[in-house]
Design a protein around this motif. Structure first.
Motif, PDB file in Angstrom:
ATOM      1  N   HIS B  44      76.318   2.510  95.050  1.00  0.00           N
ATOM      2  CA  HIS B  44      77.056   1.396  95.639  1.00  0.00           C
ATOM      3  C   HIS B  44      76.248   0.111  95.706  1.00  0.00           C
ATOM      4  N   SER B  45      74.945   0.243  95.833  1.00  0.00           N
ATOM      5  CA  SER B  45      74.113  -0.952  95.949  1.00  0.00           C
ATOM      6  C   SER B  45      74.019  -1.692  94.622  1.00  0.00           C
ATOM      7  N   GLY B  46      74.370  -0.985  93.526  1.00  0.00           N
ATOM      8  CA  GLY B  46      74.331  -1.612  92.211  1.00  0.00           C
ATOM      9  C   GLY B  46      72.923  -1.804  91.669  1.00  0.00           C
ATOM     10  N   ILE B  47      71.946  -1.091  92.242  1.00  0.00           N
ATOM     11  CA  ILE B  47      70.556  -1.293  91.781  1.00  0.00           C
ATOM     12  C   ILE B  47      70.386  -0.902  90.312  1.00  0.00           C
ATOM     13  N   SER B  48      71.208   0.023  89.836  1.00  0.00           N
ATOM     14  CA  SER B  48      71.068   0.436  88.436  1.00  0.00           C
ATOM     15  C   SER B  48      71.608  -0.627  87.482  1.00  0.00           C
ATOM     16  N   GLY B  49      72.292  -1.636  88.038  1.00  0.00           N
ATOM     17  CA  GLY B  49      72.822  -2.710  87.201  1.00  0.00           C
ATOM     18  C   GLY B  49      73.763  -2.144  86.163  1.00  0.00           C
ATOM     19  N   LEU B  86      61.702   0.839  93.239  1.00  0.00           N
ATOM     20  CA  LEU B  86      62.730   0.940  92.187  1.00  0.00           C
ATOM     21  C   LEU B  86      62.944  -0.391  91.479  1.00  0.00           C
ATOM     22  N   ASN B  87      62.898  -1.463  92.239  1.00  0.00           N
ATOM     23  CA  ASN B  87      63.077  -2.771  91.611  1.00  0.00           C
ATOM     24  C   ASN B  87      61.944  -3.085  90.645  1.00  0.00           C
ATOM     25  N   GLY B  88      60.741  -2.691  91.018  1.00  0.00           N
ATOM     26  CA  GLY B  88      59.599  -2.875  90.121  1.00  0.00           C
ATOM     27  C   GLY B  88      59.791  -2.096  88.832  1.00  0.00           C
ATOM     28  N   TRP B  89      60.211  -0.837  88.959  1.00  0.00           N
ATOM     29  CA  TRP B  89      60.413   0.007  87.775  1.00  0.00           C
ATOM     30  C   TRP B  89      61.567  -0.528  86.911  1.00  0.00           C
ATOM     31  N   GLN B 107      57.902   5.631  72.408  1.00  0.00           N
ATOM     32  CA  GLN B 107      56.671   4.836  72.308  1.00  0.00           C
ATOM     33  C   GLN B 107      56.615   3.786  73.426  1.00  0.00           C
ATOM     34  N   GLU B 108      57.782   3.242  73.737  1.00  0.00           N
ATOM     35  CA  GLU B 108      57.854   2.214  74.779  1.00  0.00           C
ATOM     36  C   GLU B 108      57.586   2.814  76.157  1.00  0.00           C
ATOM     37  N   LEU B 109      58.024   4.051  76.364  1.00  0.00           N
ATOM     38  CA  LEU B 109      57.711   4.727  77.633  1.00  0.00           C
ATOM     39  C   LEU B 109      56.192   4.845  77.769  1.00  0.00           C
ATOM     40  N   GLN B 110      55.544   5.202  76.661  1.00  0.00           N
ATOM     41  CA  GLN B 110      54.083   5.335  76.682  1.00  0.00           C
ATOM     42  C   GLN B 110      53.426   4.012  77.056  1.00  0.00           C
ATOM     43  N   HIS B 111      53.907   2.925  76.459  1.00  0.00           N
ATOM     44  CA  HIS B 111      53.341   1.610  76.796  1.00  0.00           C
ATOM     45  C   HIS B 111      53.561   1.286  78.260  1.00  0.00           C
ATOM     46  N   ALA B 112      54.774   1.598  78.755  1.00  0.00           N
ATOM     47  CA  ALA B 112      55.100   1.299  80.149  1.00  0.00           C
ATOM     48  C   ALA B 112      54.182   2.084  81.093  1.00  0.00           C
ATOM     49  N   VAL B 113      53.985   3.358  80.789  1.00  0.00           N
ATOM     50  CA  VAL B 113      53.133   4.213  81.635  1.00  0.00           C
ATOM     51  C   VAL B 113      51.693   3.681  81.623  1.00  0.00           C
ATOM     52  N   ALA B 114      51.221   3.316  80.447  1.00  0.00           N
ATOM     53  CA  ALA B 114      49.860   2.770  80.354  1.00  0.00           C
ATOM     54  C   ALA B 114      49.762   1.448  81.118  1.00  0.00           C
ATOM     55  N   SER B 115      50.814   0.638  81.038  1.00  0.00           N
ATOM     56  CA  SER B 115      50.782  -0.670  81.713  1.00  0.00           C
ATOM     57  C   SER B 115      50.765  -0.515  83.236  1.00  0.00           C
ATOM     58  N   MET B 116      51.206   0.637  83.724  1.00  0.00           N
ATOM     59  CA  MET B 116      51.176   0.872  85.169  1.00  0.00           C
ATOM     60  C   MET B 116      49.803   1.378  85.620  1.00  0.00           C
ATOM     61  N   GLY B 117      48.882   1.506  84.678  1.00  0.00           N
ATOM     62  CA  GLY B 117      47.504   1.837  85.037  1.00  0.00           C
ATOM     63  C   GLY B 117      47.147   3.309  84.923  1.00  0.00           C
ATOM     64  N   TYR B 118      48.055   4.137  84.418  1.00  0.00           N
ATOM     65  CA  TYR B 118      47.725   5.566  84.261  1.00  0.00           C
ATOM     66  C   TYR B 118      46.882   5.744  82.994  1.00  0.00           C
ATOM     67  N   SER B 145      62.732   8.966  86.921  1.00  0.00           N
ATOM     68  CA  SER B 145      62.329  10.337  87.207  1.00  0.00           C
ATOM     69  C   SER B 145      60.862  10.548  86.771  1.00  0.00           C
ATOM     70  N   CYS B 146      60.520  10.050  85.611  1.00  0.00           N
ATOM     71  CA  CYS B 146      59.142  10.130  85.105  1.00  0.00           C
ATOM     72  C   CYS B 146      58.177   9.377  86.016  1.00  0.00           C
ATOM     73  N   CYS B 147      58.531   8.159  86.403  1.00  0.00           N
ATOM     74  CA  CYS B 147      57.660   7.343  87.263  1.00  0.00           C
ATOM     75  C   CYS B 147      57.459   7.985  88.634  1.00  0.00           C
ATOM     76  N   VAL B 148      58.525   8.541  89.196  1.00  0.00           N
ATOM     77  CA  VAL B 148      58.429   9.181  90.513  1.00  0.00           C
ATOM     78  C   VAL B 148      57.457  10.345  90.449  1.00  0.00           C
ATOM     79  N   LYS B 149      57.624  11.196  89.429  1.00  0.00           N
ATOM     80  CA  LYS B 149      56.767  12.376  89.323  1.00  0.00           C
ATOM     81  C   LYS B 149      55.313  11.986  89.114  1.00  0.00           C
ATOM     82  N   LEU B 150      55.105  11.046  88.216  1.00  0.00           N
ATOM     83  CA  LEU B 150      53.751  10.624  87.877  1.00  0.00           C
ATOM     84  C   LEU B 150      53.041  10.054  89.103  1.00  0.00           C
ATOM     85  N   ARG B 151      53.748   9.254  89.861  1.00  0.00           N
ATOM     86  CA  ARG B 151      53.167   8.641  91.045  1.00  0.00           C
ATOM     87  C   ARG B 151      52.843   9.690  92.115  1.00  0.00           C
ATOM     88  N   ALA B 152      53.813  10.580  92.362  1.00  0.00           N
ATOM     89  CA  ALA B 152      53.615  11.586  93.410  1.00  0.00           C
ATOM     90  C   ALA B 152      52.520  12.581  93.030  1.00  0.00           C
TER      91      ALA B 152
END
Lengths: 182, 182
Positions: B44-49, B86-89, B107-118, B145-152
Motif C-alpha cells: 500500500h505504501s507504494g515503495i516498490s514503485g 529499503l529506499n537505499g536498496w 553481473q549487475e547484482l555482483q556490481h551492486a553487492v561490491a558497491s555496498m562494500g562486501y 531478499s539478497c541484500c537482507v540476507k547478506l546484511r544479516a
C-alpha cells in the motif's frame, strides 16, 4: 538397422522409470531442470497431493540442496534423489496433519524436526518454528523449505566440524557462500 | 477537558509521521506488524514503485533482519529503519535497472553487492548471483531478499569474529539458529 536385444538406447533405463516422464517433459536438451522447471514438474507429478504446490523459493532451495556441480539445475539422478527425500517428508508432514487441514502447528513442526534426529535447543526450535510459520501454522511448502535448509546447513557444518565436537570454524567468504546458497 | 498545548497524546509524534499511516493501518492493538501485515503495508505504501510487490518470503526475511526482540514482528521504530534501508536498496537497484525493465542482470547484482562494500570472492559472487536469479535476471524482490540476507549474515558473523581476522567459530546449535532465522 538396429540390432534388437543388444544394449539399450541412451537413457533407456531412465525412460522405463515412471518419474522420467515428469522430468523429461520439462528438461531442456541438456537434460537438466532449473527451479521454475522443477516447480512445474513437481506440480504436474502431483507429489504435493492435496497440499498447495511448491513455491518457486522452495524449489530453488531444493536445487541448492542437491546441486553438486553448482550448475543451479538438477539432472535426472539428482531429481530422483529429491523425489525420495520429498516423499519421506510428505509422510512425516501427513502424520502430524491428522485433520488434513494442509497445515500443522508450530509445536508439531518441533516434534517433526526432533524426530528426524536434529538435536537443537528449545530456543533454536522456537526460532525455526516462528520463522517458518504464518499465523502460527506451517504449510507443507514451509515444512519442506525448513527441512531442506536444515539438512543442507547441517551437512555443510559437519563437513567443517572435522573433529566432530560440535564446533566449526568459518572464514567470512566461506560462511557467506554456504549460507547465501541455501 | 484536555489542556491544549500540554504534552502530546501517546504516539503523538509518530502520528505526525506520514509513514505512521501505512503502519497503523495494518498494526494490531499491540503496535506490531507480522510478515503478512508488512507485505500489505509495503504494497500500500507504494515503495516498490513500478516493481512487483514484495513476496511474503522477502517480508519474513526483512522481519528477521530487524527483529531485535525475537517477536517475529516489527514495531514502528523498526519499521522506520526498514523503510530507510529499503529506499537505499531501491535507489541502488534503479541505478542498475537503466531500461526500467524491472529486472537487472546477474553481473549487475555482483556490481551492486561490491558497491555496498562486501568483499567476496568471484566464486561466492557467482553463487549469490545464481541463487537469486531466475533465467539470469534478478527482480527487485530478489535483490532485496539478497541484500537482507547478506546484511544479516555479515552482521552475525562479525559479532562472532571478535578478533576481526575474518574467521569465526560456531557451535552447531548457534550456527543453525543464526542461519535458519534468516
Amino acid at each position: 538397422m538396429a540390432f534388437p536385444g543388444y544394449g539399450a538406447a541412451p537413457g533407456g533405463v531412465a525412460q522405463q522409470d515412471p518419474l522420467y516422464g515428469y522430468f523429461s517433459a520439462v528438461a531442456g536438451q541438456d537434460g537438466q531442470i532449473s527451479a521454475d522447471e522443477l516447480q512445474s514438474c513437481l506440480t504436474h507429478s502431483g507429489i504435493s497431493g492435496s497440499y498447495k504446490p511448491f513455491s518457486l523459493e522452495t524449489c530453488r532451495l531444493m536445487i541448492s540442496m542437491l546441486d553438486r556441480d553448482m550448475s543451479n539445475s538438477l539432472g535426472f539422478a539428482e531429481f530422483k534423489d529429491l523425489w525420495q527425500v520429498l516423499n519421506g517428508w510428505k509422510m512425516t508432514f501427513a502424520s502430524y496433519d491428522r485433520d488434513r487441514s494442509g497445515t500443522v502447528e508450530g509445536q508439531e513442526l518441533q516434534h517433526a524436526v526432533a524426530s528426524m534426529g536434529y538435536n537443537l535447543s528449545p530456543q533454536t526450535m522456537n526460532i525455526i518454528m516462528k520463522r517458518f510459520s504464518s499465523l502460527g501454522r506451517i504449510t507443507f511448502d514451509d515444512f519442506v523449505s525448513c527441512c531442506v535448509k536444515l539438512r543442507a546447513l547441517t551437512d555443510q557444518f559437519q563437513r567443517r566440524d572435522t573433529t566432530r565436537n560440535g564446533n566449526a570454524s568459518f572464514q567470512y567468504d566461506d560462511f557467506i557462500q554456504v549460507t547465501m546458497a541455501i
